[in-house]
Enzyme design. Sequence first.
Site, PDB file in Angstrom:
ATOM      1  N   ARG A 103     -10.419  -0.084 -30.076  1.00  0.00           N
ATOM      2  CA  ARG A 103     -10.437  -0.738 -28.761  1.00  0.00           C
ATOM      3  C   ARG A 103      -9.407  -0.138 -27.820  1.00  0.00           C
ATOM      4  O   ARG A 103      -9.689   0.110 -26.640  1.00  0.00           O
ATOM      5  CB  ARG A 103     -10.227  -2.238 -28.924  1.00  0.00           C
ATOM      6  CG  ARG A 103     -10.155  -3.028 -27.625  1.00  0.00           C
ATOM      7  CD  ARG A 103     -11.197  -2.635 -26.598  1.00  0.00           C
ATOM      8  NE  ARG A 103     -12.542  -2.549 -27.126  1.00  0.00           N
ATOM      9  CZ  ARG A 103     -13.509  -1.830 -26.586  1.00  0.00           C
ATOM     10  NH1 ARG A 103     -13.281  -1.070 -25.511  1.00  0.00           N
ATOM     11  NH2 ARG A 103     -14.714  -1.811 -27.129  1.00  0.00           N
ATOM     12  N   LYS A 138      -1.991   1.782  -5.200  1.00  0.00           N
ATOM     13  CA  LYS A 138      -2.677   0.551  -5.633  1.00  0.00           C
ATOM     14  C   LYS A 138      -3.305   0.790  -7.003  1.00  0.00           C
ATOM     15  O   LYS A 138      -4.516   0.876  -7.168  1.00  0.00           O
ATOM     16  CB  LYS A 138      -3.726   0.147  -4.602  1.00  0.00           C
ATOM     17  CG  LYS A 138      -3.116  -0.205  -3.252  1.00  0.00           C
ATOM     18  CD  LYS A 138      -4.172  -0.491  -2.211  1.00  0.00           C
ATOM     19  CE  LYS A 138      -3.536  -0.791  -0.853  1.00  0.00           C
ATOM     20  NZ  LYS A 138      -4.548  -1.012   0.207  1.00  0.00           N
ATOM     21  N   GLU A 199       2.969   5.802   9.453  1.00  0.00           N
ATOM     22  CA  GLU A 199       1.735   5.054   9.662  1.00  0.00           C
ATOM     23  C   GLU A 199       1.702   4.517  11.095  1.00  0.00           C
ATOM     24  O   GLU A 199       2.676   3.940  11.566  1.00  0.00           O
ATOM     25  CB  GLU A 199       1.659   3.887   8.683  1.00  0.00           C
ATOM     26  CG  GLU A 199       0.439   3.000   8.846  1.00  0.00           C
ATOM     27  CD  GLU A 199       0.504   1.787   7.944  1.00  0.00           C
ATOM     28  OE1 GLU A 199       0.028   1.877   6.803  1.00  0.00           O
ATOM     29  OE2 GLU A 199       1.043   0.741   8.376  1.00  0.00           O
ATOM     30  N   ASP A 220      -4.013   4.101  10.483  1.00  0.00           N
ATOM     31  CA  ASP A 220      -4.355   2.905   9.728  1.00  0.00           C
ATOM     32  C   ASP A 220      -5.442   2.096  10.423  1.00  0.00           C
ATOM     33  O   ASP A 220      -5.250   1.589  11.537  1.00  0.00           O
ATOM     34  CB  ASP A 220      -3.104   2.043   9.530  1.00  0.00           C
ATOM     35  CG  ASP A 220      -3.368   0.831   8.672  1.00  0.00           C
ATOM     36  OD1 ASP A 220      -4.077   0.958   7.656  1.00  0.00           O
ATOM     37  OD2 ASP A 220      -2.882  -0.265   9.020  1.00  0.00           O
TER      38      ASP A 220
END
Length: 289
Positions: A103, A138, A199, A220
């Site tokens: 697994r 992320k 940004e 952005d």
Amino acid sequence: MINAPLRIDSPQIADDVGRALTEDLGSGDVSARLIPMDLLMRGHIFAREDCILAGSAWTETAFRCVSNRIQLDWRFHDGERVAAGALLCSLEGPARALLTAERTALNFLQTLSGTATATRAYVDAILGTRTRILDTRKTIPGLRLAQKYAVTCGGGQNHRLGLFDMVLLKENHIMAAGSITAAVTLSRKINADIPLEVEVETLAQFEEALSIGVTRILLDNFDLGGLRAAVALNQGRAQLEASGNVDLTTVRAVAETGVDFISIGALTKHVRAIDLSLRFDAEPVDLAG
């Protein structure tokens, strides 16, 4: 930003796998105790869907951490396209060890292959443009480098690895500093030798960043018209990165505005693991043969 495939050293892979095995094993594999210790089996890992392979080193490490008697024979390399039904790998060794590591080994392989496969879909969607696909921070906690490696297997490129290798001045940094100019001036003073990106959320902010010589700008959540306007104003002075609400239905249109990069958090955030299967042969390995 890393352009070449990310290289992960063995200690990092061993650390990833060690944490995963500890989480799974706890005080021991009580199911595997039912299997005779001297039973040797041969098994095969199959792909149940089309994918881009990634994570073979993590898979090998998981099996060999449990038993160094397990041998693996890969039929594909990381970064290669695999068709549904294809045999990825054959392996043999002590049945107990194979079952104990199964697994953890497949979790790495299916998760990293999922990241690579998603990345390749975006890369394929913008073929013929000059734009490159980037990942973000992320990522699954604790698997940052593994997932960023998988992105490179899918043909994408890595944005910064963490908070240490690039200054990225975002909305809240700029708010706290008072303005883009103030934030950039301070960053150039404190972090003179570290790459800088800013940004921006409006064309006015974009023009301010250009006016003070910023050479990497993140646009952005700009709409297509805003992206095209920024590219026209830029005239090649800065590298431009588009980010925000980009998916497979919109990524090509974003690329065709002429931006240099598109960063996509979904590559590592919205991970759908690839469906894989490990099956033993019906008969044990014949030691005499």
